[in-house]
Structures are given as structure tokens and as C-alpha cells.
Design an enzyme around this catalytic site. Structure first.
Site, PDB file in Angstrom:
ATOM      1  N   TYR A 126      56.235  36.954  40.926  1.00 12.20           N
ATOM      2  CA  TYR A 126      55.039  38.237  40.672  1.00 12.20           C
ATOM      3  C   TYR A 126      54.817  39.208  41.410  1.00 12.20           C
ATOM      4  O   TYR A 126      54.946  40.068  41.499  1.00 12.20           O
ATOM      5  CB  TYR A 126      53.864  36.707  40.804  1.00 12.20           C
ATOM      6  N   GLN A 127      54.525  38.553  43.097  1.00 12.73           N
ATOM      7  CA  GLN A 127      54.078  39.522  43.724  1.00 12.73           C
ATOM      8  C   GLN A 127      55.621  40.667  44.402  1.00 12.73           C
ATOM      9  O   GLN A 127      54.545  41.828  44.372  1.00 12.73           O
ATOM     10  CB  GLN A 127      53.730  39.575  45.560  1.00 12.73           C
ATOM     11  N   ASP A 151      43.890  37.627  47.089  1.00  8.82           N
ATOM     12  CA  ASP A 151      44.864  36.756  48.384  1.00  8.82           C
ATOM     13  C   ASP A 151      46.094  37.878  48.961  1.00  8.82           C
ATOM     14  O   ASP A 151      46.645  36.568  50.138  1.00  8.82           O
ATOM     15  CB  ASP A 151      45.922  36.088  46.735  1.00  8.82           C
ATOM     16  N   GLU A 171      38.722  44.772  45.906  1.00  9.72           N
ATOM     17  CA  GLU A 171      38.983  43.507  45.114  1.00  9.72           C
ATOM     18  C   GLU A 171      37.951  43.036  44.943  1.00  9.72           C
ATOM     19  O   GLU A 171      36.332  42.718  45.854  1.00  9.72           O
ATOM     20  CB  GLU A 171      39.303  42.415  45.602  1.00  9.72           C
ATOM     21  N   ASP A 202      33.731  46.802  42.735  1.00  9.61           N
ATOM     22  CA  ASP A 202      34.389  46.662  40.872  1.00  9.61           C
ATOM     23  C   ASP A 202      34.667  47.770  40.696  1.00  9.61           C
ATOM     24  O   ASP A 202      34.988  49.566  41.277  1.00  9.61           O
ATOM     25  CB  ASP A 202      32.781  46.861  40.252  1.00  9.61           C
ATOM     26  N   ALA A 203      36.701  47.328  41.216  1.00  8.63           N
ATOM     27  CA  ALA A 203      37.535  48.567  40.702  1.00  8.63           C
ATOM     28  C   ALA A 203      36.906  49.175  39.637  1.00  8.63           C
ATOM     29  O   ALA A 203      37.659  50.618  40.056  1.00  8.63           O
ATOM     30  CB  ALA A 203      38.194  47.719  40.529  1.00  8.63           C
ATOM     31  N   ASP A 221      46.512  43.781  39.709  1.00 11.33           N
ATOM     32  CA  ASP A 221      46.438  42.953  40.501  1.00 11.33           C
ATOM     33  C   ASP A 221      45.589  42.046  39.175  1.00 11.33           C
ATOM     34  O   ASP A 221      45.563  41.236  40.758  1.00 11.33           O
ATOM     35  CB  ASP A 221      47.597  42.446  41.121  1.00 11.33           C
ATOM     36  N   TYR A 290      53.081  30.398  35.034  1.00 11.35           N
ATOM     37  CA  TYR A 290      52.078  31.182  34.463  1.00 11.35           C
ATOM     38  C   TYR A 290      52.593  30.509  32.998  1.00 11.35           C
ATOM     39  O   TYR A 290      53.634  30.341  32.841  1.00 11.35           O
ATOM     40  CB  TYR A 290      53.129  32.744  34.551  1.00 11.35           C
TER      41      TYR A 290
HETATM   42  N1  SPD Z   1      47.384  34.078  33.524  1.00 14.89           N
HETATM   43  C1  SPD Z   1      48.154  34.127  35.085  1.00 14.89           C
HETATM   44  C2  SPD Z   1      47.531  35.443  35.794  1.00 14.89           C
HETATM   45  C3  SPD Z   1      47.513  36.110  37.234  1.00 14.89           C
HETATM   46  C4  SPD Z   1      47.821  37.451  37.076  1.00 14.89           C
HETATM   47  N2  SPD Z   1      46.830  37.130  38.480  1.00 14.89           N
HETATM   48  C5  SPD Z   1      47.625  36.517  39.900  1.00 14.89           C
HETATM   49  C6  SPD Z   1      47.581  37.330  41.437  1.00 14.89           C
HETATM   50  C7  SPD Z   1      48.154  36.954  42.379  1.00 14.89           C
HETATM   51  N3  SPD Z   1      48.358  37.886  43.607  1.00 14.89           N
END
Ligand code: SPD
Length: 367
Positions: A126-127, A151, A171, A202-203, A221, A290
């Protein structure tokens, strides 16, 4: 930091050293057994409402020892489970419930409001994708904003790009940052980059004050759009993003699962087509933990220099030191980049209306 794991009714009794005799009365557990239990992770693992019989499930909870199914509106009728070795942390922040547990097979897991955000084993997919899809699509990106991403994993990936001069991150939840620094140092290492400027808040508010055209790339993200993150899939938010991007600047937004959320994806594409006058594409990657095992990315550009998202103009393989910066790239490469835009026929069909009405010259298409 945080509360002790072990506040559930049944768990608490065991932790308190009492056990039900079967006839309703309680008797004390001998101290030798308590010591043995103190080192038994499966006992601790039962001490959270989403953990039942040592298994965490994204859509279930236990209450007074009974299993209760939430039926999460984002993925009704299913629940992905991970075996829990021990609960490492749980606390309630001003925004959400934060849980960290050690799983049997995916390493440590970060959960927000009962939803898996990342695991040590598969976070890289994902990242790496959410960061490099946009950063490799334009030449020499310099200014980047991360919305959410507390994170630090996305920061870690951005820092591979030596052309980047400044990285803002906004964040909302300080606890997510602190918890990541304590339990996920391989992600939080992203904060060590001197180009990073952290804004806790708050973004939506943050973006209102950003000078027009400030960023080359914005990466959203976020967590799923239930509760506080709902605003992040609505038109006003995308409008503030488009305003904050320079002409030909790029947004990459977490965009859920094509198996579960085609309507949401359609809505997001439709809003972005109205808002971003460059191109709008959908890409995806496999992330086993996920829901449905995949996650999508909506990637758009503002009017200006044309962006060819499918063929990276700034390939990671050509960036000095990027492959090994901090740690080796494990998922992303230029082939994965191109492949991420290949869509299954059902998704192409479902979003066809959007494509049919798109102007080909604008390079829009989920095709
Ligand atoms: N369904 C979960 C989706 C999460 C997306 N954000 C994840 C944060 C990782 N940096």
C-alpha cells in the site's frame, strides 16, 4: 502509554484472579496459575471486544462473552480474521479507538476503530504504491503534501525521491503518530527525514489556508470514509485539493476495493472528473489484509502539463539510491506501476458511463 489490555468483563475477572465455579460463585485462582497465565498470550489476546477466542475480526465484537457481528457498512456480510498472539496497546484518542496487536502471521497490526490500517507483513504494498504512483508520474516532484498517513509509512516512501525538497503531512490524530513511533519504527522512520514538516490537525482546515498551487503532489492516505473521514470523499474536499495543486499537479487518493465499493468509486471518479481538468485514472494493488484483499487508488491531475499516468516518466529504477533508501523497495517497480492501471472487465463496464462521456483529449479513462 495507553490502557492495559484486559478490560472486558470475562477477561477482567480472569486477570483479577477470579474464576467462576460453575455454580455462580467465584473462587480465587492460585498464584502459581496466575503467573502461568501472565505469560500466556492467548489469555491477553481475548481482552478486546474485537478479539474472540484469540482471533481478531474486522467486523465482529464480543460483548459479555457473546459474539456480536457489527455488519460493517463498508463490507457487510464478511469479516476478515487474524489470529492474535497478544494485545500490545489499546486506547481511545479524541477521534478513534487505537489498537495494536501481535498477530501470528502478519506481524504487528494497527487497527483504528476496529478496522485494519496496516500490518508489518503487507504494509509495503500500500505505502509504496500510493507514494510512487504519483511521484513517478511527473518529472522531478518538489513539494508534497500527505493528508492522514500518521503512521509515517508514506513519508518513508516519499523520502526515496531526492528531487523532493519539502514534505508537509497533516494528520489529525497525534496518538496514531505516537503509537507508530513506539510499535512501528520501520514506518515511523519516515518522520526522521528533515524535509518533513508535521502539522497535527484537520486536513480540511489546513488545506483552506494553503497558498493556491503550492504542491506538485498530494497523497491522501486516509482511513475509510465512515465517520470523520467521510468529508474526504466529498466534492468540497477535492476542490480544495485541486486548488492546492500547481497546474499539472497530481492527487493520489486511497480509493477502496473494486470488489466492494464500485458505487463509491464511481462517485469519486465522477466528482474528480468535474474537479480535475487534467486526467483521472483508477489503479489498484493487492493487499491481503484489506477487505477483499485489494485496495484502489484514484489518481488525477489538474489542468496544465499533460500527465501520462500509465507510463511513468520518472521511473524509480533511474532515481539514484531510491531502491535502497532506508530499506529496499519490495513491491513497487515500473512494471507494477503500469500493471496497476489494468482493470478487470466488470469494473470497466461499471464505470463505462464515465468513460463514454469523457473527452479523450483530456486523457481521462478507466479503460
Ligand atoms: N480499509 C483500510 C484502508 C486503510 C487505508 N489507510 C491505511 C494507512 C496506512 N498508512
Amino acid at each position: 502509554m495507553g490502557e492495559d489490555a484486559g478490560r472486558g468483563s470475562e477477561c477482567q475477572k480472569i486477570m483479577d484472579g477470579k474464576v467462576n465455579n460453575g455454580n455462580g460463585s467465584e473462587k480465587a485462582i492460585p498464584s502459581c496459575c496466575l503467573k502461568a497465565r501472565a505469560s500466556a498470550p492467548e489469555l491477553e489476546a481475548k481482552c478486546h471486544p474485537t478479539v474472540v477466542s484469540g482471533w481478531f475480526s474486522e467486523s465482529q465484537s464480543s460483548s459479555a462473552g457473546k459474539m456480536v457481528y457489527f455488519n460493517n457498512p463498508m463490507w457487510p456480510g464478511e469479516a476478515h480474521s487474524l489470529k492474535v498472539e497478544s494485545i500490545l496497546y489499546k486506547a481511545k484518542s479524541d477521534y478513534q479507538e487505537v489498537l495494536v496487536f501481535e498477530s501470528s502471521t502478519y506481524g504487528k497490526v494497527l487497527v483504528l476503530d476496529g478496522i485494519v490500517q496496516l500490518t508489518e507483513k503487507d504494509e509495503l504494498a500500500y505505502q509504496e504504491m500510493i507514494a510512487h504512483l504519483p511521484l513517478c508520474s511527473i518529472p522531478s516532484p518538489k513539494t508534497v503534501l500527505v493528508v492522514g498517513g500518521g503512521d509515517g509509512g508514506v513519508l518513508r516512501e516519499i523520502s526515496r525521491h531526492s528531487s523532493v525538497e519539502h514534505i508537509d503531512i497533516c494528520e489529525i490524530d497525534r496518538m496514531v503518530i505516537d503509537v507508530s513511533k513506539k510499535f512501528f519504527p520501520e514506518l515511523a522512520v519516515g518522520y526522521e527525514d528533515p524535509r518533513v514538516c508535521l502539522h497535527v490537525g484537520d486536513a480540511v482546515e489546513f488545506l483552506r489556508h494553503v497558498p493556491k498551487g503550492k504542491y506538485d503532489v498530494i497523497i491522501v492516505d486516509s482511513s475509510d470514509p465512515v465517520g470523520p473521514a467521510q468529508e474526504l470523499v466529498e466534492k468540497p474536499f477535492f476542490e480544495t485539493i485541486a486548488r492546492a495543486l500547481r497546474p499539472g499537479g497530481v492527487l493520489c487518493n486511497m480509493a477502496e476495493s473494486m470488489w466492494l465499493h464500485t458505487h463509491l468509486i464511481e462517485d469519486m471518479i465522477s466528482i474528480c472528473r468535474e474537479t480535475f481538468k487534467g486526467s483521472v485514472h483508477y489503479a489498484w494493488a493487492s493487499v491481503p489484509t484489506y477487505p477483499s484483499g485489494v485496495i484502489g487508488f484514484l489518481i488525477c491531475s489538474t489542468e496544465g502539463p499533460q500527465v501520462d499516468f500509465v507510463n511513468p516518466i520518472n521511473p524509480i529504477e533511474k532515481l539514484e539510491g531510491a531502491y535502497h533508501h532506508k530499506r529496499e523497495l519490495r513491491f513497487y517497480n515500473s512494471e507494477m506501476h503500469k500493471a496497476a492501471f489494468a482493470l478487470p472487465s466488470f469494473l470497466k463496464r461499471e464505470v463505462r458511463l464515465l468513460c463514454d462521456s469523457a473527452t479523450p483529449a483530456r486523457g481521462i479513462c478507466v479503460s
